[in-house]
Scaffold this motif. Sequence first.
Motif, PDB file in Angstrom:
ATOM      1  N   ALA A 101      -1.047  -2.174  -3.745  1.00 38.06           N
ATOM      2  CA  ALA A 101      -0.457  -2.861  -2.592  1.00 38.06           C
ATOM      3  C   ALA A 101      -1.529  -3.431  -1.683  1.00 38.06           C
ATOM      4  O   ALA A 101      -1.403  -4.570  -1.187  1.00 38.06           O
ATOM      5  CB  ALA A 101       0.434  -1.882  -1.816  1.00 38.06           C
ATOM      6  N   ALA A 102      -2.619  -2.676  -1.457  1.00 35.51           N
ATOM      7  CA  ALA A 102      -3.684  -3.172  -0.577  1.00 35.51           C
ATOM      8  C   ALA A 102      -4.388  -4.368  -1.194  1.00 35.51           C
ATOM      9  O   ALA A 102      -4.760  -5.323  -0.491  1.00 35.51           O
ATOM     10  CB  ALA A 102      -4.680  -2.046  -0.295  1.00 35.51           C
ATOM     11  N   MET A 550       0.205   2.209  12.845  1.00 33.96           N
ATOM     12  CA  MET A 550      -1.219   2.269  12.494  1.00 33.96           C
ATOM     13  C   MET A 550      -1.917   3.391  13.262  1.00 33.96           C
ATOM     14  O   MET A 550      -2.661   4.197  12.690  1.00 33.96           O
ATOM     15  CB  MET A 550      -1.900   0.939  12.792  1.00 33.96           C
ATOM     16  N   THR A 551      -1.678   3.452  14.561  1.00 31.66           N
ATOM     17  CA  THR A 551      -2.302   4.513  15.359  1.00 31.66           C
ATOM     18  C   THR A 551      -1.751   5.885  14.998  1.00 31.66           C
ATOM     19  O   THR A 551      -2.469   6.879  15.050  1.00 31.66           O
ATOM     20  CB  THR A 551      -2.084   4.248  16.851  1.00 31.66           C
ATOM     21  N   LEU A 610       6.016   4.538   5.557  1.00 28.54           N
ATOM     22  CA  LEU A 610       5.351   3.577   6.444  1.00 28.54           C
ATOM     23  C   LEU A 610       4.548   2.562   5.640  1.00 28.54           C
ATOM     24  O   LEU A 610       4.510   1.363   5.978  1.00 28.54           O
ATOM     25  CB  LEU A 610       4.444   4.312   7.424  1.00 28.54           C
ATOM     26  N   GLY A 611       3.903   3.020   4.564  1.00 28.73           N
ATOM     27  CA  GLY A 611       3.120   2.098   3.755  1.00 28.73           C
ATOM     28  C   GLY A 611       3.975   1.065   3.049  1.00 28.73           C
ATOM     29  O   GLY A 611       3.628  -0.128   3.017  1.00 28.73           O
ATOM     30  N   LEU A 620      -2.212  -4.764   7.515  1.00 31.03           N
ATOM     31  CA  LEU A 620      -3.413  -4.141   8.083  1.00 31.03           C
ATOM     32  C   LEU A 620      -3.339  -2.618   8.072  1.00 31.03           C
ATOM     33  O   LEU A 620      -4.366  -1.946   8.204  1.00 31.03           O
ATOM     34  CB  LEU A 620      -3.613  -4.640   9.516  1.00 31.03           C
ATOM     35  N   ILE A 621      -2.134  -2.042   7.870  1.00 27.97           N
ATOM     36  CA  ILE A 621      -1.995  -0.596   7.862  1.00 27.97           C
ATOM     37  C   ILE A 621      -2.484   0.022   6.550  1.00 27.97           C
ATOM     38  O   ILE A 621      -2.829   1.216   6.503  1.00 27.97           O
ATOM     39  CB  ILE A 621      -0.517  -0.201   8.102  1.00 27.97           C
ATOM     40  N   LEU A 622      -2.542  -0.758   5.481  1.00 27.81           N
ATOM     41  CA  LEU A 622      -2.833  -0.209   4.153  1.00 27.81           C
ATOM     42  C   LEU A 622      -4.239   0.377   4.029  1.00 27.81           C
ATOM     43  O   LEU A 622      -4.406   1.435   3.409  1.00 27.81           O
ATOM     44  CB  LEU A 622      -2.604  -1.294   3.098  1.00 27.81           C
ATOM     45  N   PRO A 623      -5.309  -0.245   4.563  1.00 24.77           N
ATOM     46  CA  PRO A 623      -6.619   0.415   4.473  1.00 24.77           C
ATOM     47  C   PRO A 623      -6.656   1.780   5.161  1.00 24.77           C
ATOM     48  O   PRO A 623      -7.285   2.722   4.640  1.00 24.77           O
ATOM     49  CB  PRO A 623      -7.557  -0.588   5.155  1.00 24.77           C
TER      50      PRO A 623
END
Length: 791
Positions: A101-102, A550-551, A610-611, A620-623
């Motif tokens: 996915a990333a 993300m946080t 969430l992913g 941007l959440i994937l890394p």
Amino acid sequence: MDIGALLTSAGINIAICVVLLSLYSILRKQPSNVSVYFMRRLISEPIKHSDPFHFERLVPSASWIVRAWQATNEEILAAGGVDALVFLRIVVFSIRVFIIAAAICVFLLLPVNYYGQEMQHKQIHSESLEVFTIGNVKEGSKWFWTHCLALYVISCSACVLLHFEYKNITKMRLAHITGSPVNPSHFTVLVRSIPCSQNHSYSKSVEDFFSTYYPASYVSHQMVYRAGRVDKLMDAEKMYRMLKTIESQTKKSYMPCCLCGKSTHSFEALNNDAESVEIKTSSDELQPSQREKKDVEKIYRKLKTIETQKKMSSTPGCLCGGIMHYFKMLKKEAESVECKTSSDRSQPSQTDKERPAAFVFFRTRYAAIVAAQVLQSSNPMLWVTQLAPEPNDVYWSNLSIPYKQIWLRKIATLLGAIVFMFVFLAPVTFVQGLTQLDQLRQTFPFLKGILKQKFMNQLVTGYLPSVILMLFMYAVPPTMMLFSTIEGNVSHSERKKSAGIKVLYFTIWNVFFVNVLSGSIIRQLSVFSSFRDIPTQLAKAVPTQATFFMTYVLTSGWASLSFEVIQLFPLLCNGFRRFILRRQEEPCSNHALTFPHHTEIPRLLLFGLLGFTCSIMAPLILPFLLVYFFLAFLVYRNQILNVYVPKYESGGQFWPVVHNTTIFSLVLTQVIALGVFGIKRSPVASGFTIPLIFLTLLFNEYCRQRFSPVFKRSPAQVLIEMDKQDENWGRAEEIYKLLRTAYCQFPLLSLDLSTSQELSMAGNSGQNKDEGSSKDQESHNPDLNEIKLLS
């Protein structure tokens, strides 16, 4: 929220991780912390405690990471069992699917989202995070085919990997059933709701019923007894009265001491210690089986203390210099105490303590599984049967709950969990208020001056909300575990699985849905007034709330793993025990921790949700998720190898929950994408998304038909082959002997009975010896028999 606030949160959490992991690498080298960081190895193999001090102990190192990475699946299986290996397969599956996915989302979708509208971009650190989401793509754009393609790739990859894992874990479960040593639970059926009869006891009813309807396969049974606090106090009172009677008799028969003829007060000197030991034993003997070793070790340490005091006080008892033999008198009186106690315990009064539940043993595995799955009576509420859990897995206190109360308890706990879930809306709403600066300034005008500072602004919006939510979430697992206990689950694994499912539903609702649909509580309750609006509402809300997620991954993910590896609470308890209480001995196996599946599996599945949902909405959440899963892979392998001790085995029973939750995450992602494509007026992407939803549901139905039954029932073919193998090898008698002692509700009771018999035999043999040899033996080790029985 801008990039600067996200980087502030990331920097704080990275600093916490580095500090805690470095501190862990130092603390694990200290000999005083062996019981904290190497409890499993301390129980299974000897560990040196007296290593000389060297400077390397104070230098952080990454050696534990190398060992965790190099550990093989065979080592994980030997250390933590099938459950631990299946748990790590969840982590491996997450790493694989989110690498795919990333790769496609970061390099394909992220540029499309960033340049989705014609606008003047700022510097990267000043950009708002919304420009990296799908919300920045203008309506009717021709680039939505990239999002649809990414959605297909992620969904197909997840389904292929799920099928691969489901197939392998099913084989692993069957191999565990066939390859493990003889398991008493395969031959045992738990019978509940035994009908009451005025003519005979529950035990007689069980014997008559199964002897009549299962004459060829029934072997014996073990009743479940009431073990409440009142019963324990009554038994303690009985033991106290017996000891007081023996004390009065002993005072009247003091023996003369050596040459002078004066009486020695041997029993009186030991009376207080012996009385406390015996009363403690009788009051604790009706505890569940998991306290057996703890109670025996307490008694053993007490007797060793008495032995030491006796050796130090073996001084002349009177003017003639005669030595008092404390244990000589105690041995004779202990014989009468134990014999009388065993005779009292064998009285028919045990019948009054019988509960309408029993463990019934069968000759073969196939006979047991047939009896467990067949309806035993025309009244489904009587003679309810199920396969028994493993002996170490039995939750004895819940076996006394009447079966007719179970459905009421489940309804009550369900209502309690729902009420708790809605009560939790208040802190979640407060947390979401912190992420909205304009609303925060209007509500709290005195914060305007503080929020003008750039760092404080980034700290409040980027770090503080996720920390507050994480602190509130710590109260959820104990509450759900309490609800699962009240439900009446008869095994520890079922109780933990039930608590894990409740925690999973709670976190998905409160962390995802409530945060996505943030606002007033009335709005949260009325947002789903129409089912047709669900995709639209989610499509509008998810891209805007992706920054908070993300946080949350940084705080609840990265930081929680650091606290997991450092074991803060056991570390503080160990320091208090060693440096405040001055107790240097290592704790027993009862203090060992079991793996917290009910907290860690819901956390992994929540981050997977969430992913999936944010993969095409906010790539941007994937890394950050990938870093979390890689760190989790190392941390959990280390904990399984060194810290957690498996006390029971469920054979990967929780994998179907993982599979169903992953399918739910995929379908939810596709529904949200369908809503977004509809809002953005992209009919082509919407048209291709609808078939994907049906294909995913069809795949789930195939897996449910193909693999799920193996996790609910054991195949008859496998069980019959195992029975034939046992018959060919002649292990029937060995299995029957194992069944007689496997399910022992009161292990100390059998220990005391065997102790009384050995004491009687030792006393009779001692009387046949001459007096001189007896005195010589006792002068060297007068308490040999008593200590030997408990060592």
